[in-house]
Design a protein around this motif. Structure first.
Motif, mmCIF file in Angstrom:
data_model
loop_
_atom_site.group_PDB
_atom_site.id
_atom_site.type_symbol
_atom_site.label_atom_id
_atom_site.label_comp_id
_atom_site.label_asym_id
_atom_site.label_seq_id
_atom_site.Cartn_x
_atom_site.Cartn_y
_atom_site.Cartn_z
ATOM 1 N N ALA A 59 0.836 -1.209 0.000
ATOM 2 C CA ALA A 59 0.000 0.000 0.000
ATOM 3 C C ALA A 59 0.869 1.257 0.000
ATOM 4 N N ALA A 60 1.905 1.283 0.841
ATOM 5 C CA ALA A 60 2.737 2.492 0.954
ATOM 6 C C ALA A 60 3.477 2.772 -0.349
ATOM 7 N N LYS A 61 3.932 1.720 -1.030
ATOM 8 C CA LYS A 61 4.689 1.897 -2.268
ATOM 9 C C LYS A 61 3.802 2.045 -3.498
ATOM 10 N N GLY A 62 2.531 1.600 -3.387
ATOM 11 C CA GLY A 62 1.713 1.511 -4.580
ATOM 12 C C GLY A 62 2.243 0.418 -5.494
ATOM 13 N N ARG A 63 2.745 -0.660 -4.875
ATOM 14 C CA ARG A 63 3.370 -1.744 -5.639
ATOM 15 C C ARG A 63 2.342 -2.784 -6.035
ATOM 16 N N SER A 64 2.502 -3.344 -7.220
ATOM 17 C CA SER A 64 1.625 -4.412 -7.671
ATOM 18 C C SER A 64 1.800 -5.640 -6.780
ATOM 19 N N SER A 65 0.674 -6.255 -6.400
ATOM 20 C CA SER A 65 0.741 -7.417 -5.513
ATOM 21 C C SER A 65 1.307 -8.639 -6.235
ATOM 22 N N THR A 66 1.552 -8.520 -7.542
ATOM 23 C CA THR A 66 2.135 -9.646 -8.285
ATOM 24 C C THR A 66 3.663 -9.639 -8.245
ATOM 25 N N ASN A 67 4.260 -8.612 -7.614
ATOM 26 C CA ASN A 67 5.723 -8.509 -7.573
ATOM 27 C C ASN A 67 6.230 -8.939 -6.190
ATOM 28 N N PRO A 68 6.930 -10.082 -6.110
ATOM 29 C CA PRO A 68 7.326 -10.617 -4.794
ATOM 30 C C PRO A 68 8.418 -9.796 -4.115
ATOM 31 N N LEU A 69 8.562 -9.984 -2.800
ATOM 32 C CA LEU A 69 9.519 -9.217 -1.988
ATOM 33 C C LEU A 69 10.692 -10.088 -1.560
ATOM 34 N N ILE A 70 11.828 -9.433 -1.326
ATOM 35 C CA ILE A 70 12.992 -10.120 -0.762
ATOM 36 C C ILE A 70 12.833 -10.172 0.763
ATOM 37 N N VAL A 71 13.118 -11.331 1.349
ATOM 38 C CA VAL A 71 13.094 -11.474 2.804
ATOM 39 C C VAL A 71 14.530 -11.367 3.327
ATOM 40 N N HIS A 72 14.718 -10.445 4.275
ATOM 41 C CA HIS A 72 16.041 -10.192 4.844
ATOM 42 C C HIS A 72 16.156 -10.886 6.191
ATOM 43 N N VAL A 73 17.253 -11.627 6.372
ATOM 44 C CA VAL A 73 17.507 -12.333 7.627
ATOM 45 C C VAL A 73 18.887 -11.938 8.137
ATOM 46 N N ASP A 74 19.162 -12.278 9.420
ATOM 47 C CA ASP A 74 20.437 -11.818 9.995
ATOM 48 C C ASP A 74 21.537 -12.863 9.895
ATOM 49 N N PRO A 128 21.761 -8.765 4.706
ATOM 50 C CA PRO A 128 22.430 -7.493 4.415
ATOM 51 C C PRO A 128 23.624 -7.287 5.344
ATOM 52 N N ARG A 129 24.569 -6.403 4.930
ATOM 53 C CA ARG A 129 25.810 -6.262 5.683
ATOM 54 C C ARG A 129 25.770 -5.256 6.844
ATOM 55 N N PRO A 130 25.196 -4.051 6.677
ATOM 56 C CA PRO A 130 25.385 -3.059 7.741
ATOM 57 C C PRO A 130 24.803 -3.505 9.085
ATOM 58 N N ALA A 131 25.463 -3.102 10.158
ATOM 59 C CA ALA A 131 24.987 -3.449 11.496
ATOM 60 C C ALA A 131 23.571 -2.926 11.722
ATOM 61 N N VAL A 132 23.267 -1.742 11.177
ATOM 62 C CA VAL A 132 21.929 -1.186 11.411
ATOM 63 C C VAL A 132 20.862 -2.156 10.909
ATOM 64 N N ALA A 133 21.093 -2.783 9.761
ATOM 65 C CA ALA A 133 20.105 -3.708 9.207
ATOM 66 C C ALA A 133 20.067 -5.015 10.010
ATOM 67 N N ARG A 134 21.246 -5.553 10.308
ATOM 68 C CA ARG A 134 21.254 -6.855 11.002
ATOM 69 C C ARG A 134 20.803 -6.735 12.458
ATOM 70 N N ASP A 135 21.162 -5.624 13.108
ATOM 71 C CA ASP A 135 20.685 -5.424 14.482
ATOM 72 C C ASP A 135 19.158 -5.314 14.511
ATOM 73 N N LEU A 136 18.619 -4.594 13.521
ATOM 74 C CA LEU A 136 17.162 -4.439 13.472
ATOM 75 C C LEU A 136 16.483 -5.802 13.310
ATOM 76 N N ILE A 137 16.975 -6.614 12.388
ATOM 77 C CA ILE A 137 16.367 -7.928 12.152
ATOM 78 C C ILE A 137 16.494 -8.799 13.416
ATOM 79 N N ALA A 138 17.681 -8.775 14.020
ATOM 80 C CA ALA A 138 17.910 -9.609 15.208
ATOM 81 C C ALA A 138 17.017 -9.168 16.367
ATOM 82 N N ARG A 139 16.926 -7.852 16.564
ATOM 83 C CA ARG A 139 16.135 -7.322 17.684
ATOM 84 C C ARG A 139 14.651 -7.571 17.471
#
Ligand code: TXA
Ligand code: MG
Length: 336
Positions: A59-74, A128-139
């Motif tokens: 909804a926020a992006k106005g993205r087509s629901s037919t376009n899949p998303l990448i799942v980010h893990v730590d 993803p590499r940056p600590a900000v991304a991995r800390d967020l996922i872990a937390r």
């Protein structure tokens, strides 16, 4: 979609304030939307295990629901349970390239909701590499689904300011950790087909993947930037500036009408003297430098409200392949 007050918290990319991460993680856990930096571009994150939260991304992006998303893990340990099948080659690729700008597509496990994969049988995963991304996922304690944090069909964001331009009032939080370091979206490698193939060229080149795969994977899906007879109807222009944007050759620059109303981006070679007549010109000489600066250069040229933006593409060399792919999506060949 409802408007939201968007908060911005400034954090260090490699040592983000734990209180800021905590707030962002709580926002994810209650189904909210948080933009955060990866090494490639800013992502718009939501709890990948919640169909409700992920629907908010579309909804926020106005993205087509037919376009899949990448799942980010730590970590690779958090990736395996999301796959139905985790082949040895996935393990070897993860070992070599994670954390980093490689997304791998594998058969999807039952923990991944339909909305994430657009109902498809595979899931795209990356660490993803940056600590900000991995800390967020872990937390958050959850995998985080995150497309690039831009409105659909617009330019990808490499700074928090780019994110705010498109998504202010539509998301809950922006973690501003400064410009991203790689600047082009991850390489997407499909392991669910035999042989594996690159679905989106990116910072990890096919030649680098060959070290693990044992062969150089093909690139599936699109033609060369300025290959023969791309009909305009077929051309897959999106991720584009709002100003009309065209690819040109250096030789064309002398013939451009009203260069004072045109912006110019020259890649891989110095701009010739005719460039001085343009309203604004940006030169990005080397691939290492052009990757991180490319989207910012387009954002800045686009903000000038000129009549047209012209881009001189870089040489057709492997080091420029990912950037040439993005050019093909941001610009059309110049009409005659
Ligand atoms: O660098 C990146 O990959 C950034 C950061 C935020 O991680 N993300 C990103 O996401 O570029 P997005 O949604 O803008 O682009 C993801 C691409 C799309 O072309 C999508 O179609 C493809 O990955 N994709 C996602 N899941 C897929 C799947 N299961 N199979 C094939 N392609 C998939
Ligand atoms: Mg995107």
């Amino acid at each position: 979609m409802t408007t939201r007050a968007t908060r911005t918290l400034v954090v260090l990319p490699d040592a983000p304030d734990p209180d800021a991460i905590d707030l962002a993680a709580r926002t994810i856990r209650r189904g909210g939307l948080v933009a955060f930096a990866t090494e490639t571009v800013y992502g718009l994150g939501a709890d990948a295990t919640s169909a409700f939260a992920v629907a908010g991304i579309f909804a926020a992006k106005g993205r087509s629901s037919t376009n899949p998303l990448i799942v980010h893990v730590d970590s690779v340990d958090s990736a395996r349970p999301l796959a139905d099948d985790w082949p040895d080659v996935a393990e070897a690729l993860a070992e070599r390239f994670w954390p980093g700008p490689l997304t791998i597509v594998v058969p999807r496990g039952p923990a991944v909701p339909d909305v994430v994969t657009a109902g498809g049988p595979t899931v795209a995963l990356r660490v993803p590499r940056p600590a900000v991304a991995r800390d967020l996922i872990a937390r958050a304690g959850r995998p985080i689904a995150a497309p690039s944090a831009n409105r659909s069909l617009r330019l990808s964001p490499t700074t928090a300011r780019h994110v705010a331009k498109d998504l202010d009032g539509r998301i809950d939080l922006i973690l501003d950790s400064g410009p991203t370091l790689v600047g082009l979206e991850s390489t997407v490698l499909d392991l669910a087909t035999d042989p594996p193939a690159v679905l989106r060229p990116g910072p990890i080149a096919p030649e680098a993947l060959a070290d693990v795969l044992g062969f150089v994977p093909g690139v599936r899906g699109r033609g060369p930037v300025d290959g023969p007879s791309r009909s305009p109807g077929q051309s897959d222009v999106h991720y584009a500036p709002t100003t009309p944007t065209y690819l040109v050759e250096l030789d064309d620059l002398a013939d451009v009408p009203r260069p004072d109303r045109a912006g110019l981006l020259v890649l891989g070679v110095p701009a010739p003297p005719e460039a001085a007549a343009f309203a604004r010109r940006i030169e990005l000489l080397t691939p290492d430098f052009a990757g991180p600066s490319f989207y910012d250069a387009l954002h800045r040229l686009d903000e000038l409200s000129l009549d047209v933006l012209l881009i001189v593409p870089p040489p057709d060399a492997p080091a420029w392949a990912a950037l040439r792919d993005r050019l093909a999506r941001a610009a059309r060949p110049r009409p005659l």
